[in-house]
Structure formats: C-alpha cells, structure tokens
Design an enzyme around this catalytic site. Structure first.
Site, PDB file in Angstrom:
ATOM      1  CD  GLU A   1       3.553 -19.575  13.593  1.00  0.00           C
ATOM      2  OE1 GLU A   1       2.852 -18.825  14.287  1.00  0.00           O
ATOM      3  OE2 GLU A   1       3.389 -19.706  12.370  1.00  0.00           O
TER       4      GLU A   1
ATOM      5  CE1 TYR B   1      -1.584 -20.038   3.620  1.00  0.00           C
ATOM      6  CE2 TYR B   1       0.075 -19.507   1.988  1.00  0.00           C
ATOM      7  CZ  TYR B   1      -0.435 -19.363   3.253  1.00  0.00           C
ATOM      8  OH  TYR B   1       0.220 -18.550   4.149  1.00  0.00           O
TER       9      TYR B   1
ATOM     10  NE  ARG C   1       9.097 -24.995   5.921  1.00  0.00           N
ATOM     11  CZ  ARG C   1      10.267 -25.499   6.212  1.00  0.00           C
ATOM     12  NH1 ARG C   1      10.550 -26.768   5.940  1.00  0.00           N
ATOM     13  NH2 ARG C   1      11.206 -24.748   6.759  1.00  0.00           N
TER      14      ARG C   1
ATOM     15  CG  ASP D   1      -7.060 -17.143   3.857  1.00  0.00           C
ATOM     16  OD1 ASP D   1      -6.060 -17.650   4.391  1.00  0.00           O
ATOM     17  OD2 ASP D   1      -7.005 -16.143   3.114  1.00  0.00           O
TER      18      ASP D   1
ATOM     19  NE  ARG E   1      -3.842  -1.983   2.467  1.00  0.00           N
ATOM     20  CZ  ARG E   1      -3.734  -2.741   3.542  1.00  0.00           C
ATOM     21  NH1 ARG E   1      -2.867  -2.428   4.502  1.00  0.00           N
ATOM     22  NH2 ARG E   1      -4.500  -3.800   3.688  1.00  0.00           N
TER      23      ARG E   1
HETATM   24  N1  UDP Z   1       5.798 -13.132   4.189  1.00  0.00           N
HETATM   25  C1  UDP Z   1       7.051 -12.556   4.244  1.00  0.00           C
HETATM   26  N2  UDP Z   1       7.352 -11.734   5.298  1.00  0.00           N
HETATM   27  C2  UDP Z   1       6.481 -11.510   6.294  1.00  0.00           C
HETATM   28  C3  UDP Z   1       5.203 -12.094   6.235  1.00  0.00           C
HETATM   29  C4  UDP Z   1       4.892 -12.901   5.167  1.00  0.00           C
HETATM   30  O1  UDP Z   1       7.885 -12.763   3.374  1.00  0.00           O
HETATM   31  O2  UDP Z   1       6.839 -10.770   7.237  1.00  0.00           O
HETATM   32  C5  UDP Z   1       5.499 -14.039   3.044  1.00  0.00           C
HETATM   33  C6  UDP Z   1       5.829 -15.485   3.412  1.00  0.00           C
HETATM   34  O3  UDP Z   1       6.285 -16.164   2.255  1.00  0.00           O
HETATM   35  C7  UDP Z   1       4.487 -16.003   3.843  1.00  0.00           C
HETATM   36  C8  UDP Z   1       3.551 -15.303   2.855  1.00  0.00           C
HETATM   37  O4  UDP Z   1       4.126 -13.993   2.718  1.00  0.00           O
HETATM   38  O5  UDP Z   1       4.410 -17.399   3.745  1.00  0.00           O
HETATM   39  C9  UDP Z   1       2.106 -15.215   3.267  1.00  0.00           C
HETATM   40  O6  UDP Z   1       2.028 -14.568   4.512  1.00  0.00           O
HETATM   41  P1  UDP Z   1       0.770 -14.745   5.489  1.00  0.00           P
HETATM   42  O7  UDP Z   1       0.913 -13.742   6.564  1.00  0.00           O
HETATM   43  O8  UDP Z   1      -0.468 -14.751   4.666  1.00  0.00           O
HETATM   44  O9  UDP Z   1       1.045 -16.199   6.077  1.00  0.00           O
HETATM   45  P2  UDP Z   1       0.216 -17.081   7.156  1.00  0.00           P
HETATM   46  O10 UDP Z   1      -0.331 -16.133   8.200  1.00  0.00           O
HETATM   47  O11 UDP Z   1      -0.840 -17.833   6.375  1.00  0.00           O
HETATM   48  O12 UDP Z   1       1.274 -17.970   7.707  1.00  0.00           O
END
Ligand code: UDP
Length: 368
Positions: free
Chosen positions: A299, A348, A248, A350, A177
């Site tokens: 995590e 993947y 994963r 939601d 953004r």
């Molecule tokens: N991601 C990243 N940096 C961050 C957060 C997310 O590179 O700080 C990338 C990473 O590859 C991740 C993807 O964006 O798997 C999707 O992020 P999301 O927050 O949707 O992941 P979730 O909460 O499903 O684990």
C-alpha cells in the site's frame, strides 16, 4: 407514478439507506459509477490465486453496537476474526499496536505492567495545554522514542504531512496497552464476512424496491428526484465551488507468491525510508479457506489528484474552514439532498459508524 428517490453510491451507506427505505415501502434507484457494489469495502476473488481480495485495503468489521452487529448478521455469515498486526522498524519485527510486548522489545526489558506504565509516564512529554495535534498527543502518551520508531514515519507516509499538522483524533484510533493483548481493536464484535463484503452488500441491495444501476455517474442536472441521498465526495457534489477538500489516496501494488509470504495478514512498515506503509496478505483473513498461492498487496499512500480515488479525509485546519462552507451549502438544500458516509460527510468513519448513521437516515426520512 410520483418522483422517485435516488441514492448515489453503492457502499455501505447507500446500501443500508436503500434497504431501510425499501422495507418501509419506499422504492429507490441506486446509481453507482463503478461496475461493482461495495464502495471501498469491495472484495473479489483474485483470478490467479482464488484468494478473496480486499481490493481497496484491509477491512475488518468491528463494532460495539449491538444493533449494527445484528444487522450485518442478517445479510452475511460473519466469521469471528481478531485483527493482529506486526510492525517492522529498523529491520526488527515488533508487536503492534503499542503494548507491553512492544515496550519490552523496544527497550530490551522485561517489565511488568505497572513498571512499564511508570516507565512510559516518565518518558511522556506533557505540555501545559491539552495536546492539539497528532505529534503532541503522541509525545504526551508515549514520549519521543516510541513515537519516532512506530508513529512518526508511518504517519508522514500515510498522510504526506508532518504529524504536527494533523488532528490528534487520528492517534486516538490506536490503543496503547500495558498488557500483552495485541488485538488491534477493543470492540466486542470483530469479524469478516465469509463470502466477502461485496456479497454482504449485494444481499442488502437484494430487494424488489431497489433498482441498482451500475456504471452510471450521477448528474445533478439530469433526473427529477423526490430526494437524493448522496454518498460521494461532498466537495464534488458542489462542483468544488469553494475549493477541494484534502483527501489522501492510495496505490495498491499486487504480487503473487507461493505458500505463505509473510506469516500474518498485515505488516506495517514504520520507517519513512520504506516507501509503502503496509503489506497485506489477503488469504490470512479467510482462515477457513485453503489456497496454495498467495496474493500480497503493498500500500503506497499518495496525494489525491483528479481521477484518483479519495480514501481518507485529511481534515487539516484549512479543510475544516472549507468543510464549513460545504456544510452550510448542504444545509440549504437539505430538503432535497441528504449527504451520508465517509465521503459525503468528510469524516474518518469506520464501517459500523457508517451503518449506524445510514440506518437512522433510512428510518427517519419522510416524503413531505
Ligand atoms: N499509525 C502509525 N503507525 C502504524 C499504524 C498506524 O503511526 O503502524 C497511525 C497513522 O497515522 C494512521 C493512524 O495511526 O493513519 C490510524 O491507524 P489505522 O490503523 O486506524 O488506519 P487505517 O487502517 O484506517 O488506515
């Protein structure tokens, strides 16, 4: 009595299918191998702190689907919640997902939206072809510096592979953004169930035509079912006959601290040298509750091996070839078995997408 319907897995997919069938007068037996319902959305109170714990990582309900929003509101009081995350890179805290604040912080500037847009466009690395993987997609959107700072290390940790091997679609989950808006999602409805996800799913399952059996592993060779709705891992159903789909997994390490540990619900750690991806301070989700102590979970992503819980389908090119074999096998038995959900369809998804698909499956299924 005729043969009964079996539903495998008490996550959102299974629960919503069971409920839809029940409301149409179709009874089902639900088999869940864990001792709790909720799948990977499961929440429970931490005994030590009293805090509602997102046992399998942070879950924020968000949707733009009116019907799904109405549906969850039937079963839980949904508390409005805007998910805001911070990212730590090189010992500095940044706004995240990447927005005007992040860009100005990172480059030490005070650009207005249009200036930042022009600046980022001047940094973008665009090839002749459409971006084919995560890295190319990121380079095309934001150039190399922001990519290396906020995406590359995190993504390598999260997925255990080079971003050049990963699908571009993963990155499309994150907004970019040119305003100071740091809401993680763009959806109009964003909330957390007041009593947790497990209570929500228990309420969905609370119907006289749904018979829930916990601690029962589905066995293909036992039971003579009218139909099976299977929400476990697709490859496992077929006994991994074509090989294993890549997932994963995660390891969660808990700590209890006094007061407020990090001042925010989630902090992402962007750098590869930090072995965990994020720290979750659960009590910040439940802003309507008061707790003195605080529960924090780190995590650590890891390879999914036998006995580990699969969380994220990796979907490498090699996985897609395998997936096609499994999809063909699933098609052959589609009169007897329906596969649903993140694990059952190896996508993947939601929570809201899962619910929308489960509603459709439950409404449309008919006995032949
Ligand atoms: N991601 C990243 N940096 C961050 C957060 C997310 O590179 O700080 C990338 C990473 O590859 C991740 C993807 O964006 O798997 C999707 O992020 P999301 O927050 O949707 O992941 P979730 O909460 O499903 O684990």
């Amino acid at each position: 009595m005729g043969k009964r319907v079996c539903i495998v897995g008490a996550g959102f997919s299974g629960a919503v299918i069971a409920r839809e069938l029940a409301e149409r007068g179709i009874p089902s037996v639900m088999l869940e191998e864990r001792s709790t319902v909720g799948g990977n959305c499961h929440t429970e109170r931490c005994e030590q702190t009293g805090v509602m714990r997102h046992v399998y990582g942070p879950h924020i309900f968000h949707t733009d689907k009116e019907e799904v929003w109405q549906y969850v509101n039937r079963f839980a009081q949904m508390m409005p919640y805007v998910y805001r995350v911070k990212a730590v890179h090189a010992d500095q805290v940044y706004s995240f997902p990447i927005n005007l604040h992040t860009i100005n912080q990172f480059f030490g500037k005070a650009m207005r939206p249009e200036e930042a847009l022009d600046y980022i466009q001047s940094l973008a690395i665009k090839g002749e072809m459409e971006p084919e993987n995560f890295e190319e997609q990121a380079h095309a959107m934001i150039g190399s510096e922001l990519y290396e700072a906020f995406l590359e290390g995190y993504t390598r940790k999260q997925w255990g592979r080079s971003p050049a091997e990963l699908p571009a679609s993963i990155l499309k989950r994150l907004p970019l953004r040119f305003t100071y808006e740091d809401n993680y999602f763009n959806h109009p409805y964003q909330a957390i169930p007041k009593e947790g996800y497990t209570a929500l799913i228990e309420n969905i399952l609370d119907h006289e035509l749904i018979q829930l059996k916990l601690n029962v592993v589905f066995d293909l060779d036992r039971g003579d079912w009218a139909h099976v709705f299977y929400t476990g891992p697709l490859d496992r159903y077929f006994n991994y006959q074509f090989g294993r789909l890549g997932y994963r997994s995660l390891e969660f390490v808990d700590e209890v601290h006094p007061g407020d540990y990090q001042g925010n619900v989630v902090i992402n750690y962007s750098d590869q040298e930090v072995p965990y991806t994020r720290t979750l301070e659960h009590k910040h989700f439940a802003y309507w509750e008061q707790h003195e102590a605080t529960l924090v979970t780190r995590e650590y992503p890891k390879q999914c091996q036998d006995g580990d819980t699969p969380y994220y389908p990796i979907r490498l090119v090699s996985d897609k070839v395998l997936l096609q074999h499994y999809q063909e096998a699933a098609q052959v038995i589609s009169d007897c078995v329906t596969f649903a959900g993140r694990l059952g369809t190896y996508r993947y998804l939601d929570m809201d997408q899962t619910i929308a698909e489960a509603l459709k499956i439950g409404r449309n299924w008919t006995r032949d």
